[in-house]
Scaffold this motif. Structure first.
Motif, PDB file in Angstrom:
ATOM      1  N   ALA A  10       0.835  -1.208   0.000  1.00 22.88           N
ATOM      2  CA  ALA A  10       0.000   0.000   0.000  1.00 22.88           C
ATOM      3  C   ALA A  10       0.867   1.254   0.000  1.00 22.88           C
ATOM      4  O   ALA A  10       0.588   2.210  -0.733  1.00 22.88           O
ATOM      5  N   ALA A  11       1.911   1.258   0.802  1.00 22.35           N
ATOM      6  CA  ALA A  11       2.801   2.424   0.862  1.00 22.35           C
ATOM      7  C   ALA A  11       3.563   2.601  -0.442  1.00 22.35           C
ATOM      8  O   ALA A  11       3.714   3.724  -0.928  1.00 22.35           O
ATOM      9  N   ALA A  12       4.043   1.510  -1.018  1.00 21.33           N
ATOM     10  CA  ALA A  12       4.770   1.588  -2.291  1.00 21.33           C
ATOM     11  C   ALA A  12       3.846   2.080  -3.396  1.00 21.33           C
ATOM     12  O   ALA A  12       4.210   2.957  -4.187  1.00 21.33           O
ATOM     13  N   ALA A  13       2.636   1.558  -3.450  1.00 23.75           N
ATOM     14  CA  ALA A  13       1.684   1.932  -4.496  1.00 23.75           C
ATOM     15  C   ALA A  13       1.224   3.379  -4.350  1.00 23.75           C
ATOM     16  O   ALA A  13       0.944   4.047  -5.354  1.00 23.75           O
ATOM     17  N   ALA A  14       1.162   3.875  -3.125  1.00 23.27           N
ATOM     18  CA  ALA A  14       0.721   5.259  -2.888  1.00 23.27           C
ATOM     19  C   ALA A  14       1.692   6.283  -3.474  1.00 23.27           C
ATOM     20  O   ALA A  14       1.328   7.452  -3.645  1.00 23.27           O
ATOM     21  N   LEU A  15       2.890   5.863  -3.820  1.00 26.56           N
ATOM     22  CA  LEU A  15       3.879   6.765  -4.421  1.00 26.56           C
ATOM     23  C   LEU A  15       3.588   7.036  -5.891  1.00 26.56           C
ATOM     24  O   LEU A  15       4.152   7.950  -6.481  1.00 26.56           O
ATOM     25  N   PHE A  16       2.699   6.251  -6.488  1.00 24.99           N
ATOM     26  CA  PHE A  16       2.386   6.366  -7.911  1.00 24.99           C
ATOM     27  C   PHE A  16       1.232   7.339  -8.143  1.00 24.99           C
ATOM     28  O   PHE A  16       0.306   7.427  -7.331  1.00 24.99           O
ATOM     29  N   ASP A  66      -2.605   7.573 -12.595  1.00 24.83           N
ATOM     30  CA  ASP A  66      -2.402   6.852 -13.856  1.00 24.83           C
ATOM     31  C   ASP A  66      -0.965   6.351 -13.996  1.00 24.83           C
ATOM     32  O   ASP A  66      -0.492   6.060 -15.085  1.00 24.83           O
ATOM     33  N   GLY A  67      -0.272   6.250 -12.851  1.00 21.67           N
ATOM     34  CA  GLY A  67       1.117   5.782 -12.839  1.00 21.67           C
ATOM     35  C   GLY A  67       1.226   4.334 -13.277  1.00 21.67           C
ATOM     36  O   GLY A  67       0.305   3.531 -13.084  1.00 21.67           O
ATOM     37  N   VAL A  68       2.365   4.001 -13.867  1.00 16.36           N
ATOM     38  CA  VAL A  68       2.577   2.671 -14.439  1.00 16.36           C
ATOM     39  C   VAL A  68       3.802   2.018 -13.813  1.00 16.36           C
ATOM     40  O   VAL A  68       4.862   2.645 -13.703  1.00 16.36           O
ATOM     41  N   LEU A  69       3.653   0.763 -13.438  1.00 16.45           N
ATOM     42  CA  LEU A  69       4.769  -0.107 -13.065  1.00 16.45           C
ATOM     43  C   LEU A  69       4.801  -1.208 -14.097  1.00 16.45           C
ATOM     44  O   LEU A  69       3.796  -1.895 -14.296  1.00 16.45           O
ATOM     45  N   GLU A  70       5.949  -1.363 -14.780  1.00  8.20           N
ATOM     46  CA  GLU A  70       6.016  -2.418 -15.779  1.00  8.20           C
ATOM     47  C   GLU A  70       7.393  -3.061 -15.811  1.00  8.20           C
ATOM     48  O   GLU A  70       8.399  -2.421 -15.556  1.00  8.20           O
ATOM     49  N   LEU A  71       7.373  -4.354 -16.114  1.00 10.58           N
ATOM     50  CA  LEU A  71       8.570  -5.157 -16.296  1.00 10.58           C
ATOM     51  C   LEU A  71       8.431  -5.853 -17.650  1.00 10.58           C
ATOM     52  O   LEU A  71       8.060  -7.024 -17.717  1.00 10.58           O
ATOM     53  N   PRO A  72       8.694  -5.124 -18.732  1.00  7.65           N
ATOM     54  CA  PRO A  72       8.410  -5.663 -20.070  1.00  7.65           C
ATOM     55  C   PRO A  72       9.217  -6.899 -20.439  1.00  7.65           C
ATOM     56  O   PRO A  72       8.764  -7.697 -21.257  1.00  7.65           O
ATOM     57  N   GLY A  89      -2.046   2.419 -12.099  1.00  9.46           N
ATOM     58  CA  GLY A  89      -2.790   2.978 -10.969  1.00  9.46           C
ATOM     59  C   GLY A  89      -2.416   2.311  -9.657  1.00  9.46           C
ATOM     60  O   GLY A  89      -2.019   1.147  -9.631  1.00  9.46           O
ATOM     61  N   PRO A  90      -2.524   3.049  -8.562  1.00  8.72           N
ATOM     62  CA  PRO A  90      -2.121   2.528  -7.254  1.00  8.72           C
ATOM     63  C   PRO A  90      -2.778   1.212  -6.842  1.00  8.72           C
ATOM     64  O   PRO A  90      -2.111   0.334  -6.283  1.00  8.72           O
ATOM     65  N   ALA A  91      -4.056   1.028  -7.108  1.00  8.66           N
ATOM     66  CA  ALA A  91      -4.727  -0.216  -6.683  1.00  8.66           C
ATOM     67  C   ALA A  91      -4.145  -1.427  -7.400  1.00  8.66           C
ATOM     68  O   ALA A  91      -3.869  -2.461  -6.776  1.00  8.66           O
ATOM     69  N   ALA A  92      -3.941  -1.322  -8.703  1.00  4.94           N
ATOM     70  CA  ALA A  92      -3.374  -2.432  -9.469  1.00  4.94           C
ATOM     71  C   ALA A  92      -1.915  -2.680  -9.077  1.00  4.94           C
ATOM     72  O   ALA A  92      -1.471  -3.830  -9.009  1.00  4.94           O
ATOM     73  N   ILE A  93      -1.190  -1.620  -8.804  1.00  8.07           N
ATOM     74  CA  ILE A  93       0.211  -1.754  -8.404  1.00  8.07           C
ATOM     75  C   ILE A  93       0.303  -2.408  -7.029  1.00  8.07           C
ATOM     76  O   ILE A  93       1.130  -3.295  -6.805  1.00  8.07           O
ATOM     77  N   GLU A  94      -0.563  -2.019  -6.122  1.00 12.12           N
ATOM     78  CA  GLU A  94      -0.598  -2.645  -4.790  1.00 12.12           C
ATOM     79  C   GLU A  94      -0.885  -4.140  -4.910  1.00 12.12           C
ATOM     80  O   GLU A  94      -0.244  -4.965  -4.254  1.00 12.12           O
TER      81      GLU A  94
END
Length: 131
Positions: free
Chosen positions: A19-25, A28-34, A47-52
């Motif tokens: 939750a804390a890590a995702a709140a930094l985004f 519409d923030g993106v975390l990806e490992l292509p 988005g924070p919810a999907a990242i969490e």
């Protein structure tokens, strides 16, 4: 307001708290490992919810997942690029996941807009695949 380097360090330091890590985004923030797409894994969350949820799922299988040995090579106000490592046991296989990530983070308005990470897919496949 946090700059890119501060945001990356906060993300890496808070990886054990999804939750804390995702709140930094940003919203519409993106975390990806292509690079994981070569293993048939869709490792992209928006988005924070999907990242969490993404981080939480990882921690269920690798509860001791923590980043270490952070080295920054490019560090500007809104972008940072560096490497960081992890070494932790994968519960589903009993193997040690030893990995170095290369990450590029773009910041906007004090939030992570985009974090794109690359990793050694062979090391990941070996650690997460049963023999």
């Amino acid at each position: 307001m946090k700059n890119a380097s501060q945001l990356l360090h906060a993300y890496l330091d808070n990886i054990q708290n999804p939750a804390a890590a995702a709140a930094l985004f940003a919203d519409d923030g993106v975390l990806e490992l292509p690079t994981l797409s070569s293993l048939g894994i869709n490792a992209r969350a928006v988005g924070p919810a999907a990242i969490e949820a993404f981080i939480g799922g990882l921690l269920k299988n690798v509860p001791d997942f923590r980043f270490k040995d952070v080295q920054l090579f490019i560090d500007t106000e809104d972008k940072v690029f560096g490497e960081y490592s992890v070494e932790a046991k994968v519960l589903s296989t009993g193997k040690v996941y030893k990995q170095t990530y290369a990450g590029m983070l773009a910041a906007e308005n004090g939030k992570i807009k985009h974090l794109r990470e690359a990793l050694d897919t062979l090391a990941a496949a070996k650690a997460f695949s049963p023999d």
